[in-house]
Design a protein around this motif. Sequence first.
Motif, mmCIF file in Angstrom:
data_model
loop_
_atom_site.group_PDB
_atom_site.id
_atom_site.type_symbol
_atom_site.label_atom_id
_atom_site.label_comp_id
_atom_site.label_asym_id
_atom_site.label_seq_id
_atom_site.Cartn_x
_atom_site.Cartn_y
_atom_site.Cartn_z
ATOM 1 N N THR A 116 1.970 -2.359 -10.038
ATOM 2 C CA THR A 116 1.357 -2.354 -8.639
ATOM 3 C C THR A 116 0.890 -3.644 -8.207
ATOM 4 O O THR A 116 -0.171 -4.034 -8.078
ATOM 5 C CB THR A 116 0.154 -1.288 -8.848
ATOM 6 O OG1 THR A 116 -0.730 -1.723 -9.702
ATOM 7 C CG2 THR A 116 0.558 0.077 -9.069
ATOM 8 N N SER A 137 0.934 -1.065 -0.020
ATOM 9 C CA SER A 137 -0.065 -0.178 -0.067
ATOM 10 C C SER A 137 1.155 1.105 -0.135
ATOM 11 O O SER A 137 1.642 1.660 0.968
ATOM 12 C CB SER A 137 -1.014 -0.132 1.228
ATOM 13 O OG SER A 137 -0.159 -0.155 2.497
ATOM 14 N N VAL A 151 -1.777 -4.211 -12.917
ATOM 15 C CA VAL A 151 -2.565 -3.981 -11.706
ATOM 16 C C VAL A 151 -2.656 -5.229 -10.963
ATOM 17 O O VAL A 151 -3.031 -6.198 -11.592
ATOM 18 C CB VAL A 151 -3.802 -3.286 -12.145
ATOM 19 C CG1 VAL A 151 -4.710 -3.108 -11.090
ATOM 20 C CG2 VAL A 151 -3.810 -2.215 -12.967
ATOM 21 N N ASN A 155 -6.168 -2.068 -6.095
ATOM 22 C CA ASN A 155 -5.506 -1.139 -6.491
ATOM 23 C C ASN A 155 -6.507 0.030 -7.155
ATOM 24 O O ASN A 155 -7.534 -0.194 -7.587
ATOM 25 C CB ASN A 155 -4.370 -1.178 -7.501
ATOM 26 C CG ASN A 155 -3.299 -2.227 -6.999
ATOM 27 O OD1 ASN A 155 -2.419 -2.632 -7.544
ATOM 28 N ND2 ASN A 155 -3.300 -2.535 -5.788
ATOM 29 N N SER A 213 -9.836 -4.155 -7.852
ATOM 30 C CA SER A 213 -9.408 -2.963 -8.499
ATOM 31 C C SER A 213 -10.264 -1.929 -9.108
ATOM 32 O O SER A 213 -11.351 -2.503 -9.765
ATOM 33 C CB SER A 213 -7.993 -3.038 -9.141
ATOM 34 O OG SER A 213 -7.069 -3.509 -8.336
ATOM 35 N N ILE A 264 -2.854 0.040 -3.475
ATOM 36 C CA ILE A 264 -1.746 0.925 -3.907
ATOM 37 C C ILE A 264 -2.575 1.781 -5.072
ATOM 38 O O ILE A 264 -3.483 1.446 -5.831
ATOM 39 C CB ILE A 264 -0.593 0.294 -4.953
ATOM 40 C CG1 ILE A 264 -0.021 -0.793 -4.138
ATOM 41 C CG2 ILE A 264 0.308 1.282 -5.591
ATOM 42 C CD1 ILE A 264 0.695 -1.785 -4.866
ATOM 43 N N SER A 265 -2.445 3.286 -4.892
ATOM 44 C CA SER A 265 -3.190 4.156 -5.759
ATOM 45 C C SER A 265 -2.063 4.796 -6.424
ATOM 46 O O SER A 265 -1.239 5.428 -6.215
ATOM 47 C CB SER A 265 -3.704 5.184 -5.034
ATOM 48 O OG SER A 265 -4.809 4.438 -3.996
#
Length: 298
Positions: free
Chosen positions: A156, A138, A178, A182, A204, A161-162
């Motif tokens: 990611t 994260s 991805v 996310n 996500s 995770i952004s």
Amino acid sequence: MVLRIVPTVAFPTVQDAIDVSSPGDSIKILAGKFDGFEVTVQGLKIFGCGIGRTIIEGVPAGGGMNGVLVIANLNMLQGFTIQGFIGNGISVVNNGCILKDIESINNQGAGFLIINPDNYLTRCIAAFNTTGYNITTSSLVFDCQSFLNKMNGFETIGNDISIINSTSEKNGENGVLVGETNTIFENKIQNNRTDGVELTDENSNIQRNTICHNGSNGISVLTGVSGNSIDSNIVRNNGTDITNAGILVEDGAMDNDIRFNKAKDNVEFDIEAQGAAFADNTFDANQCGSSDPATICT
């Protein structure tokens, strides 16, 4: 709180300054070229004179292969270039660090490797590395750039995770790979060699991105992938052959929501649901010129 200047007679290297520092201290790196360093004290602020002026390119950190290695929590690093290392440009293996205005280029590993949670990257640049950003847990990436890396622009592959308001372009593989839970929001993802966005896990949110001119699919949802939301993206001019699509949902992908996307001029279809994917996923209010099945487009 003490400010230490590098280079001086007392502190000819950044490592010399770190080794005598305490939490809350600051280290100012002047313009010039310097060896790598290992951040072993928490709560430091280490700042250079700016990208292209303060350059880390000498001996790797801690006798290893990485340019900068951060192994203590709550540090802030800002305003320098890291380049030319056999390993990663910068590796962060602890929590709560801020990386701001850092350029990581021409490294044989990742430009940025983040393997512990709750780190924040902003206004960073990764270029000409093997991978731009490899983030395994994260963290937040905001207003960063990744271009001309040999493999993926952003990986990611961890959870939570952004990637927000960032750019991934002209990378040798995917723009963004991805993982699970996310958020990929309001990014420009374009001119990457393979997919713009490739989803490999579940839950996500891919929303309001501009995804154009990628060599394979604009967005691909792989077999076995479920629970993702692909919402309100602009997906145009992706693909080079009949195996590609603007948004490709493979047979075996399930319970993904594909809604309100605008897809145009992609090869071969703007949106394609292979096999049972049309029945196993939700397609709603997408605007597109061509699709398979044809009922996907409105």
